[in-house]
Design a protein around this motif. Structure first.
Motif, PDB file in Angstrom:
ATOM      1  N   MET A  86       0.855  -0.966   0.035  1.00  0.00           N
ATOM      2  CA  MET A  86       0.018   0.007  -0.076  1.00  0.00           C
ATOM      3  C   MET A  86       1.128   1.207   0.028  1.00  0.00           C
ATOM      4  O   MET A  86       1.932   1.252   0.933  1.00  0.00           O
ATOM      5  CB  MET A  86      -0.890  -0.032   1.227  1.00  0.00           C
ATOM      6  CG  MET A  86      -1.643   1.038   1.273  1.00  0.00           C
ATOM      7  SD  MET A  86      -2.931   0.896   2.716  1.00  0.00           S
ATOM      8  CE  MET A  86      -2.338   1.884   3.888  1.00  0.00           C
ATOM      9  N   ALA A  87       0.631   2.266  -1.040  1.00  0.00           N
ATOM     10  CA  ALA A  87       1.301   3.518  -0.927  1.00  0.00           C
ATOM     11  C   ALA A  87       1.134   4.299   0.151  1.00  0.00           C
ATOM     12  O   ALA A  87      -0.189   4.790   0.621  1.00  0.00           O
ATOM     13  CB  ALA A  87       1.153   4.019  -2.397  1.00  0.00           C
ATOM     14  N   THR A  88       2.012   4.551   1.070  1.00  0.00           N
ATOM     15  CA  THR A  88       1.746   5.597   2.228  1.00  0.00           C
ATOM     16  C   THR A  88       2.450   6.892   2.120  1.00  0.00           C
ATOM     17  O   THR A  88       2.495   7.558   3.208  1.00  0.00           O
ATOM     18  CB  THR A  88       2.419   4.725   3.419  1.00  0.00           C
ATOM     19  OG1 THR A  88       3.420   4.369   3.488  1.00  0.00           O
ATOM     20  CG2 THR A  88       1.116   3.484   3.823  1.00  0.00           C
ATOM     21  N   GLY A  89       3.151   7.255   1.071  1.00  0.00           N
ATOM     22  CA  GLY A  89       3.939   8.428   0.934  1.00  0.00           C
ATOM     23  C   GLY A  89       5.155   8.288   1.657  1.00  0.00           C
ATOM     24  O   GLY A  89       5.879   7.368   1.620  1.00  0.00           O
ATOM     25  N   TRP A  90       5.108   9.476   2.463  1.00  0.00           N
ATOM     26  CA  TRP A  90       6.574   9.158   3.302  1.00  0.00           C
ATOM     27  C   TRP A  90       6.630   8.227   4.664  1.00  0.00           C
ATOM     28  O   TRP A  90       7.675   8.385   5.211  1.00  0.00           O
ATOM     29  CB  TRP A  90       7.258  10.765   3.568  1.00  0.00           C
ATOM     30  CG  TRP A  90       7.283  11.569   2.292  1.00  0.00           C
ATOM     31  CD1 TRP A  90       6.599  12.401   1.809  1.00  0.00           C
ATOM     32  CD2 TRP A  90       8.603  11.397   1.572  1.00  0.00           C
ATOM     33  NE1 TRP A  90       7.165  12.912   0.678  1.00  0.00           N
ATOM     34  CE2 TRP A  90       8.334  12.451   0.576  1.00  0.00           C
ATOM     35  CE3 TRP A  90       9.543  10.648   1.903  1.00  0.00           C
ATOM     36  CZ2 TRP A  90       9.257  12.558  -0.499  1.00  0.00           C
ATOM     37  CZ3 TRP A  90      10.597  11.124   0.695  1.00  0.00           C
ATOM     38  CH2 TRP A  90      10.601  11.821  -0.227  1.00  0.00           C
ATOM     39  N   ALA A  91       5.602   7.839   5.009  1.00  0.00           N
ATOM     40  CA  ALA A  91       5.540   6.923   6.035  1.00  0.00           C
ATOM     41  C   ALA A  91       6.208   5.645   5.901  1.00  0.00           C
ATOM     42  O   ALA A  91       6.473   5.192   4.888  1.00  0.00           O
ATOM     43  CB  ALA A  91       4.063   6.625   6.338  1.00  0.00           C
ATOM     44  N   GLY A  92       6.764   5.345   6.850  1.00  0.00           N
ATOM     45  CA  GLY A  92       7.903   4.007   6.991  1.00  0.00           C
ATOM     46  C   GLY A  92       6.871   2.845   6.986  1.00  0.00           C
ATOM     47  O   GLY A  92       5.555   2.891   7.129  1.00  0.00           O
ATOM     48  N   ASP A  93       7.532   1.880   6.672  1.00  0.00           N
ATOM     49  CA  ASP A  93       6.880   0.538   6.568  1.00  0.00           C
ATOM     50  C   ASP A  93       6.110   0.243   7.907  1.00  0.00           C
ATOM     51  O   ASP A  93       6.639   0.329   9.136  1.00  0.00           O
ATOM     52  CB  ASP A  93       7.707  -0.853   6.451  1.00  0.00           C
ATOM     53  CG  ASP A  93       8.261  -0.656   4.810  1.00  0.00           C
ATOM     54  OD1 ASP A  93       7.263  -0.020   3.927  1.00  0.00           O
ATOM     55  OD2 ASP A  93       9.264  -1.271   4.641  1.00  0.00           O
ATOM     56  N   GLY A  94       4.973  -0.367   8.088  1.00  0.00           N
ATOM     57  CA  GLY A  94       4.387  -0.417   9.278  1.00  0.00           C
ATOM     58  C   GLY A  94       3.802   0.666  10.095  1.00  0.00           C
ATOM     59  O   GLY A  94       3.167   0.665  11.232  1.00  0.00           O
ATOM     60  N   ALA A  95       4.006   1.889   9.630  1.00  0.00           N
ATOM     61  CA  ALA A  95       3.391   3.018  10.146  1.00  0.00           C
ATOM     62  C   ALA A  95       1.742   3.013  10.260  1.00  0.00           C
ATOM     63  O   ALA A  95       1.406   3.692  11.558  1.00  0.00           O
ATOM     64  CB  ALA A  95       3.655   4.403   9.582  1.00  0.00           C
ATOM     65  N   VAL A  96       1.166   2.700   9.474  1.00  0.00           N
ATOM     66  CA  VAL A  96      -0.361   2.476   9.599  1.00  0.00           C
ATOM     67  C   VAL A  96      -0.551   1.742  10.780  1.00  0.00           C
ATOM     68  O   VAL A  96      -1.527   2.008  11.637  1.00  0.00           O
ATOM     69  CB  VAL A  96      -0.831   2.115   8.306  1.00  0.00           C
ATOM     70  CG1 VAL A  96      -2.528   1.827   8.425  1.00  0.00           C
ATOM     71  CG2 VAL A  96      -0.743   3.141   7.263  1.00  0.00           C
ATOM     72  N   GLN A  97      -0.069   0.390  10.880  1.00  0.00           N
ATOM     73  CA  GLN A  97      -0.458  -0.692  11.794  1.00  0.00           C
ATOM     74  C   GLN A  97       0.014   0.218  13.225  1.00  0.00           C
ATOM     75  O   GLN A  97      -0.713  -0.085  14.206  1.00  0.00           O
ATOM     76  CB  GLN A  97       0.425  -1.862  11.771  1.00  0.00           C
ATOM     77  CG  GLN A  97      -0.102  -2.961  12.698  1.00  0.00           C
ATOM     78  CD  GLN A  97      -1.298  -3.292  12.742  1.00  0.00           C
ATOM     79  OE1 GLN A  97      -2.174  -3.507  11.646  1.00  0.00           O
ATOM     80  NE2 GLN A  97      -2.008  -3.467  13.839  1.00  0.00           N
ATOM     81  N   ASP A  98       1.338   0.768  13.296  1.00  0.00           N
ATOM     82  CA  ASP A  98       1.756   1.394  14.456  1.00  0.00           C
ATOM     83  C   ASP A  98       0.708   2.356  14.782  1.00  0.00           C
ATOM     84  O   ASP A  98       0.130   2.589  16.153  1.00  0.00           O
ATOM     85  CB  ASP A  98       3.253   2.087  14.325  1.00  0.00           C
ATOM     86  CG  ASP A  98       4.047   1.204  14.262  1.00  0.00           C
ATOM     87  OD1 ASP A  98       3.957  -0.104  14.344  1.00  0.00           O
ATOM     88  OD2 ASP A  98       5.197   1.682  13.659  1.00  0.00           O
ATOM     89  N   GLN A  99       0.014   3.136  14.058  1.00  0.00           N
ATOM     90  CA  GLN A  99      -1.156   4.191  14.437  1.00  0.00           C
ATOM     91  C   GLN A  99      -2.310   3.572  14.766  1.00  0.00           C
ATOM     92  O   GLN A  99      -2.852   3.754  15.943  1.00  0.00           O
ATOM     93  CB  GLN A  99      -1.400   4.950  13.330  1.00  0.00           C
ATOM     94  CG  GLN A  99      -2.506   5.979  13.552  1.00  0.00           C
ATOM     95  CD  GLN A  99      -2.708   7.170  12.320  1.00  0.00           C
ATOM     96  OE1 GLN A  99      -2.171   6.719  11.471  1.00  0.00           O
ATOM     97  NE2 GLN A  99      -3.350   8.045  12.715  1.00  0.00           N
ATOM     98  N   ILE A 100      -2.645   2.340  14.274  1.00  0.00           N
ATOM     99  CA  ILE A 100      -3.772   1.514  14.586  1.00  0.00           C
ATOM    100  C   ILE A 100      -3.666   1.006  16.214  1.00  0.00           C
ATOM    101  O   ILE A 100      -4.267   1.048  17.125  1.00  0.00           O
ATOM    102  CB  ILE A 100      -4.042   0.295  13.568  1.00  0.00           C
ATOM    103  CG1 ILE A 100      -4.547   0.830  12.395  1.00  0.00           C
ATOM    104  CG2 ILE A 100      -5.231  -0.567  14.335  1.00  0.00           C
ATOM    105  CD1 ILE A 100      -4.745   0.000  11.206  1.00  0.00           C
TER     106      ILE A 100
END
Length: 87
Positions: free
Chosen positions: A1-15
């Motif tokens: 998934m394209a997340t821009g400048w966010a690192g790998d796993g950033a979305v999961q970290d936020q969740i």
């Protein structure tokens, strides 16, 4: 998934952080301490075993069941489906 400048796993970290915050908030609302010796609704004695098992207990089992039933019957839709909200 394209997340821009966010690192790998950033979305999961936020969740994970959101869930952790919600758990902390819920735990902070739980009663704590020694609890009451008598039910605050009916004045019946609360057994020592219940006081030991439920920190900060304020109600006897009978009154707690009645209160839980009232909350369950409130009609609040916890699942959030649109179909059940339209009924």
């Amino acid at each position: 998934m394209a997340t821009g400048w966010a690192g790998d796993g950033a979305v999961q970290d936020q969740i994970d952080a959101t869930v952790e915050d919600a758990v902390k908030r819920a735990r902070s609302r739980l009663a704590s301490g020694p609890g009451l010796l008598h039910c605050e609704h009916c004045e019946e004695p609360i057994p020592a075993a219940r006081r030991a098992a439920v920190p900060g207990v304020r109600l006897c089992v009978s009154c707690q069941e009645l209160e839980d039933d009232e909350l369950a019957a409130s009609g609040y839709n916890r699942r959030g489906s649109k179909d059940s909200q339209l009924r």
